[in-house]
Design an enzyme around this catalytic site. Structure first.
Site, mmCIF file in Angstrom:
data_model
loop_
_atom_site.group_PDB
_atom_site.id
_atom_site.type_symbol
_atom_site.label_atom_id
_atom_site.label_comp_id
_atom_site.label_asym_id
_atom_site.label_seq_id
_atom_site.Cartn_x
_atom_site.Cartn_y
_atom_site.Cartn_z
ATOM 1 N N SER B 36 0.814 -1.220 0.000
ATOM 2 C CA SER B 36 0.000 0.000 0.000
ATOM 3 C C SER B 36 0.844 1.264 0.000
ATOM 4 C CB SER B 36 -0.914 0.017 1.224
ATOM 5 O OG SER B 36 -1.772 -1.096 1.214
ATOM 6 N N GLU B 57 4.435 -1.322 14.668
ATOM 7 C CA GLU B 57 4.933 0.019 14.328
ATOM 8 C C GLU B 57 5.857 0.590 15.390
ATOM 9 O OE1 GLU B 57 1.738 -0.889 14.544
ATOM 10 O OE2 GLU B 57 1.167 -1.038 12.433
ATOM 11 N N PHE B 82 -1.124 4.904 12.167
ATOM 12 C CA PHE B 82 -0.259 4.058 13.001
ATOM 13 C C PHE B 82 1.134 4.665 13.167
ATOM 14 C CE2 PHE B 82 -3.083 1.242 10.367
ATOM 15 C CZ PHE B 82 -4.117 1.282 11.286
ATOM 16 N N HIS B 108 -2.131 7.188 3.331
ATOM 17 C CA HIS B 108 -3.497 6.977 3.801
ATOM 18 C C HIS B 108 -3.885 7.934 4.919
ATOM 19 C CE1 HIS B 108 -2.617 3.459 1.441
ATOM 20 N NE2 HIS B 108 -3.869 3.051 1.497
#
Lengths: 271, 312
Positions: B36, B57, B82, B108
């Site tokens: 992504s 993360e 995140f 995103h």
């Protein structure tokens, strides 16, 4: 360094811890004293480093994940010659190089530490950098027992095994106490050796106050290939100062002037 | 007015590959979203310099600091939610406090994530990153500016946060080269100054066209660098107009609007301000177009605010 020389060094490191914390008026003596033998063995025997070249790309790395125990780190760094001993007496003062938790203004400190549970990840990054550059340095990381309740530690544990970081050696200072009390009562971490083994780490358990056992353990894990190593060092909180041993209060309380004098007497080389 | 539509993240991935060829010190990290974020393009070309951290993360950000402490220039990517929310403590204490060469490029961001809904729509990330000392914050408006921002980040020592969206965005004709910290005046005008970042730059330009037909002249200023913010450009712009509209695909608290208002509050120049952004609400599922309407982030909403400023 010989075993008896390392024992003498560890006593000196403990004296410095007591002195700097008494002067600072706040800080964390218990976990600094419990890790004094581990840190002495690391800095005066195991690590390949040179205080005159603190940025040498081939130096072995050390990162203190339990940043609140920086007095022991500051003590060994000053004993190694990274900075003059006088700096220790300014610990925690406004504008001082030695902050209450360590940062990169200190020669020998590569990344700041203090927020618990992150240091093993930092060490993992250092280990991966060595792999990329095909450098032979090793990375050592000291963790606290209360600290490993942080989830981030286990993320790092999983990743270090996944990436076969055999240049990475962690040490757990297992003194059994955290601020709120006994680790087993606050949040049990047992069976701890099984957990590290299950995560894919070569795991050994030693007496964290036996210089001989520590020296042997560090030598042995160097030869372990394909996986990271964890040395679980069973220790005593406040070790070597009779009235601080096993006393949870001394996690975060410093000795008074009188207590410090008594402690220094107990830590004297001429006893 | 606008050119070809491209994914900013596609541009990011390609730029990484390009930079990776020239600079062997670049290391790229991702947390199970490399497809992504498009860091997978780098991973394919330079597998020895790419590390997937899985869904972890916090570990990725702290390890980024460790890598950077050994001289690596680290690009760490995942979704904005995140990167900035889940791993904020690691970003603050490991990366920024030690002023590490870590570039966090998060994709995103914003409401246009769309159908995934509120948990994945980062509307607070600019605020979360801007507040940390040593951190710089870039919000490029389109594909070409994304490339420039990534290049600029590489050459700036220390941490940088770059905010990218999920959707394709049309490319602008940029009147100026991307210079970190220097706002880009996309269009001049004497009635209203619109300060915008990211996809809202395009919305502002569309609103400007509508308003021009009504005889209202809007300046559109692309604040692609939220930190350090271009104070001089902001103060200069407001002195020429009767009102200001600030537009961001982010909470109105703490982001571009907050940063611009901090400048204006300190400059002593009285000016009317309208805010286009998300007003302390969570996002929700929906198509990007529907969400932009629902949250009043569309060009028409900017035009409404501009008209109101001139009549009130």
């Amino acid at each position: 360094m010989q075993i008896n020389e390392l024992e003498t060094k560890a006593r000196q490191v403990r004296r410095l811890i007591v002195q700097m914390l008494e002067k600072a008026g706040s800080g964390h003596p218990g976990g600094s004293l419990s890790s004094a033998d581990i840190m002495s063995v690391l800095f005066f025997h195991v690590l390949r480093h040179d205080a005159r070249r603190p940025r040498d790309p081939n130096r072995d790395r050390f990162h203190l994940s339990k940043g609140h125990c920086c007095p022991v780190w500051y003590a060994v760094l000053s004993e190694c010659g990274y900075f003059p001993q006088e700096e220790l007496w300014n610990l925690r003062r406004l504008g001082a190089m030695l902050q209450g938790h360590p940062d990169t203004h200190v020669p020998g400190v590569d990344v700041a530490s203090g927020s618990l549970g992150q240091g093993l990840s930092v060490a993992l990054g250092m280990s991966l950098a060595a792999k990329i550059d095909a450098r032979t340095y090793r990375v050592y990381c000291l963790l606290g027992d209360g600290e490993i309740q942080e989830g981030n530690v286990w993320e790092a544990a999983m990743a270090a095994a996944h990436y076969r970081c055999d240049n990475l050696c962690a040490v757990l200072d297992y003194n059994g106490f955290q601020i709120d009390g006994r680790v087993e009562e606050v949040m049990n971490i047992e069976p701890i050796a099984d957990k590290w083994r299950a995560f894919g780490w070569h795991t050994v358990v030693v007496d964290g106050h036996s210089i001989q056992q520590l020296v042997d353990a560090f030598a042995k894990v160097k030869g372990v290939g394909g996986k990271p190593s964890m040395i679980i060092a069973k220790t005593v909180k406040g070790k070597a100062v009779s009235f601080m041993e096993h006393v949870v209060d001394f996690h975060g309380r410093v000795p008074t002037k009188e207590e410090a004098a008594r402690a220094l007497q107990e830590l004297s080389d001429e006893r | 007015m606008s050119g070809e539509s491209v994914y900013q993240r596609e541009v990011y991935g390609k730029t990484l590959v390009e930079l990776g060829r020239e600079n062997k010190n670049i290391v790229v990290l991702d947390a199970d979203l490399s497809g992504s974020t498009r860091t997978a393009l780098f991973a394919r070309e330079f597998p020895e310099r790419f590390f997937n951290f899985g869904v972890a993360e916090q570990n990725m950000m702290a390890a980024a600091a460790g890598l950077a402490s050994c001289g690596k220039i680290v690009f760490a990517s995942t979704f904005a939610m995140f990167a900035t929310g889940r791993a904020w403590d690691q970003v603050r204490n490991c990366i920024c406090y030690s002023n590490m060469d870590v570039k966090i490029v998060a994709t995103h961001a914003g409401i246009t994530v769309g159908p995934d809904g509120a948990t994945h729509q980062a509307l607070e990330d600019i605020a979360l990153m801007r507040v940390i000392p040593n951190m710089r914050v870039f919000v490029p408006a389109d594909g070409p500016q994304t490339r420039d921002a990534v290049m600029a980040a590489l050459h700036l020592p220390g941490p940088v946060y770059i905010r990218l969206g999920r959707d394709k965005v049309p490319s602008h004709a940029h009147p100026a080269a991307f210079v970190p910290g220097v706002a880009e005046t996309m269009a001049d005008g004497t009635d209203i100054a619109v300060f915008a970042c990211g996809i809202m730059v395009r919305h502002a330009l569309e609103a400007r066209q509508t308003l021009l037909q009504e005889g209202i002249q809007c300046a559109v200023i692309n604040i692609h660098t939220i930190k350090p913010i271009d104070q001089a450009a902001i103060i200069l712009a407001v002195q020429r107009v009767k009102g200001v509209v600030i537009c961001e695909e982010h909470s109105v608290i703490g982001g571009l609007g907050g940063a611009v208002e901090e400048v204006l509050a300190g400059c002593g120049y009285p000016v009317k301000i309208a805010r286009i952004g998300v007003h302390s609400r969570f996002g929700q599922s929906g198509s990007p177009a529907d969400l932009l309407k629902e949250y009043r982030l569309a060009p028409a909403d900017i035009a409404v605010e501009a008209r109101q400023l001139l009549t009130s």
